[in-house]
Motif scaffolding. Sequence first.
Motif, PDB file in Angstrom:
ATOM      1  N   PRO A  63       0.804  -1.229   0.000  1.00  0.00           N
ATOM      2  CA  PRO A  63       0.000   0.000   0.000  1.00  0.00           C
ATOM      3  C   PRO A  63       0.832   1.271   0.000  1.00  0.00           C
ATOM      4  O   PRO A  63       0.354   2.328  -0.365  1.00  0.00           O
ATOM      5  CB  PRO A  63      -0.822  -0.100   1.286  1.00  0.00           C
ATOM      6  N   ASN A  64       2.099   1.167   0.439  1.00  0.00           N
ATOM      7  CA  ASN A  64       2.883   2.405   0.505  1.00  0.00           C
ATOM      8  C   ASN A  64       3.744   2.645  -0.734  1.00  0.00           C
ATOM      9  O   ASN A  64       4.589   3.517  -0.741  1.00  0.00           O
ATOM     10  CB  ASN A  64       3.744   2.420   1.778  1.00  0.00           C
ATOM     11  N   VAL A 105       5.040  -3.523  -5.784  1.00  0.00           N
ATOM     12  CA  VAL A 105       4.174  -2.764  -6.705  1.00  0.00           C
ATOM     13  C   VAL A 105       3.000  -2.156  -5.926  1.00  0.00           C
ATOM     14  O   VAL A 105       2.647  -2.657  -4.862  1.00  0.00           O
ATOM     15  CB  VAL A 105       3.608  -3.674  -7.829  1.00  0.00           C
ATOM     16  N   PRO A 106       2.376  -1.130  -6.466  1.00  0.00           N
ATOM     17  CA  PRO A 106       1.205  -0.588  -5.772  1.00  0.00           C
ATOM     18  C   PRO A 106       0.030  -1.552  -5.888  1.00  0.00           C
ATOM     19  O   PRO A 106      -0.043  -2.331  -6.840  1.00  0.00           O
ATOM     20  CB  PRO A 106       0.891   0.702  -6.532  1.00  0.00           C
ATOM     21  N   ILE A 107      -0.858  -1.501  -4.929  1.00  0.00           N
ATOM     22  CA  ILE A 107      -2.034  -2.373  -4.972  1.00  0.00           C
ATOM     23  C   ILE A 107      -2.860  -2.002  -6.197  1.00  0.00           C
ATOM     24  O   ILE A 107      -3.042  -0.825  -6.491  1.00  0.00           O
ATOM     25  CB  ILE A 107      -2.873  -2.200  -3.693  1.00  0.00           C
ATOM     26  N   ARG A 125      -4.461  -7.661  -3.259  1.00  0.00           N
ATOM     27  CA  ARG A 125      -4.484  -7.836  -1.797  1.00  0.00           C
ATOM     28  C   ARG A 125      -3.201  -7.326  -1.171  1.00  0.00           C
ATOM     29  O   ARG A 125      -2.112  -7.784  -1.527  1.00  0.00           O
ATOM     30  CB  ARG A 125      -4.675  -9.315  -1.448  1.00  0.00           C
ATOM     31  N   PRO A 126      -3.335  -6.418  -0.230  1.00  0.00           N
ATOM     32  CA  PRO A 126      -2.149  -5.841   0.381  1.00  0.00           C
ATOM     33  C   PRO A 126      -1.247  -6.912   0.976  1.00  0.00           C
ATOM     34  O   PRO A 126      -1.738  -7.843   1.621  1.00  0.00           O
ATOM     35  CB  PRO A 126      -2.698  -4.948   1.499  1.00  0.00           C
ATOM     36  N   VAL A 381      -4.105  -0.010   6.551  1.00  0.00           N
ATOM     37  CA  VAL A 381      -3.140  -1.113   6.485  1.00  0.00           C
ATOM     38  C   VAL A 381      -1.834  -0.707   7.147  1.00  0.00           C
ATOM     39  O   VAL A 381      -1.322   0.373   6.890  1.00  0.00           O
ATOM     40  CB  VAL A 381      -2.849  -1.467   5.006  1.00  0.00           C
ATOM     41  N   PRO A 382      -1.292  -1.525   8.027  1.00  0.00           N
ATOM     42  CA  PRO A 382      -0.051  -1.151   8.692  1.00  0.00           C
ATOM     43  C   PRO A 382       1.067  -0.958   7.673  1.00  0.00           C
ATOM     44  O   PRO A 382       1.249  -1.786   6.773  1.00  0.00           O
ATOM     45  CB  PRO A 382       0.239  -2.326   9.620  1.00  0.00           C
ATOM     46  N   GLU A 383       1.803   0.134   7.811  1.00  0.00           N
ATOM     47  CA  GLU A 383       2.834   0.498   6.833  1.00  0.00           C
ATOM     48  C   GLU A 383       3.982  -0.527   6.772  1.00  0.00           C
ATOM     49  O   GLU A 383       4.482  -0.834   5.725  1.00  0.00           O
ATOM     50  CB  GLU A 383       3.438   1.858   7.209  1.00  0.00           C
TER      51      GLU A 383
END
Length: 397
Positions: A63-64, A105-107, A125-126, A381-383
């Motif tokens: 996600p980051n 990669v980004p979600i 999915r993260p 979502v936890p970083e």
Amino acid sequence: MIFSRKLLKETITSVQKLIKHDLNIVTADKYIISVKAGNGGTGLARYNGCGGYGGNVYFVAKPNVAFTDIKRKLKSKMKIRADPGVSANKLGLIGAHGKHEYFEVPIGIEVVDRENNTLIARCSRPFNKYLIARGGEGGSANTGYKGLPGQALEIEVHLKLRPNIGLLGFPNAGKSTILKAFVPEKSVKIADYPFTTVNPQVAFWNSSTPSTSSTSPLAENFTVSLADLPGIIEGASRNRGRGYQFLKHLEYADIVLMVVDCQGFQLKNELDCPFRTPLESIALLNKEVENYDKKLAKKPIVLVLNKIDLLESDESRDNIQSLQNLLKTKNWWMGLPEEFRPTIPMRFENVIQLSAKSGKIEELQKVLTGLRHHIHALTDVPENSNFEEKPRKKRLL
Ligand SMILES: Nc1nc2c(ncn2[C@@H]2O[C@H](COP(=O)(O)OP(=O)(O)OP(=O)(O)O)[C@@H](O)[C@H]2O)c(=O)[nH]1
């Protein structure tokens, strides 16, 4: 050259604005990359030694990872490789496995195998890892002690946006103006002719953004991404006017914000471009969306009847009020001629009248906040969480 203090200050401010622009707005695209998993290491027939497996290539949805970063990475990295397995030798009869390659990669991106045009992975999915290319088996009695080659393929990486809120509408409906009202920096390009939005644009709206009033019901640091997609045209679901490229970004949107000009729509002032009333426009957008993907028509949808400031007579204002009331009913589409009727009529979570140009969008913000349970917050979502890779089994001789 001597700079005056004022000029210097202005230059610094405009550079700061540019940096902010880059951070707030991202675009989407498609890249071609070649991927090579590691070859298996060679075995040693004389001593029944086994080569290590080649490393796999994985994509990991994070996600980051920002779209701007991945674009830079994909542009410079045309090849993604994993390490080969180590060959067996007299001192080490079992060669070590090659290291896997984890490419972040980004979600929301999709990976397509170019050779047979098949979807390999949808990285939605993260923190999940997606196998893109498998490493070759290490040499052993099974392979005649030859290390097998790792998979090599050419892939297409489709960057798909995963906005919380995706704006949808015909050209000129006022989508960019709404986006600008959420993020009031002057960086969002607005113009009064169709297709000014060349690429989808995303803005991040959070409770500290000055446009949200102090009465904003959103919690501190709650961030919502809004994607302004170029206006689609009739036939977009058949890829007319690059329709696929725009509609695909709605697939992952939590909420669709459908924007319609309350005065109706005509693509061009020409005979072959019929005028569509607001109700017809809504039905036609519904049809384009359902033709592209039935699931899209079932997403939570908020409908905005925009440009109400242009309604001059009481009669036209009454008409829009009646339309708003009609659209809140289940059978809003029933009175339309057959060719306009959607197969999966949308059920609007809310229908609101708006003048985006006035910048007063508090009601819209409130409606969207009321739908917060549909919104997958970027901060949810936890970083730093990460997955654990299970060690591969050691093979016995
Ligand atoms: N009077 C009035 N004009 C508006 C309003 N909202 C947008 N406009 C104008 O309508 C024109 C089109 O607005 P945009 O925000 O660029 O429309 P868009 O839907 O993003 O257009 P595309 O990028 O072509 O899809 C601009 O001239 C805006 O100033 C409104 O509420 N009232």
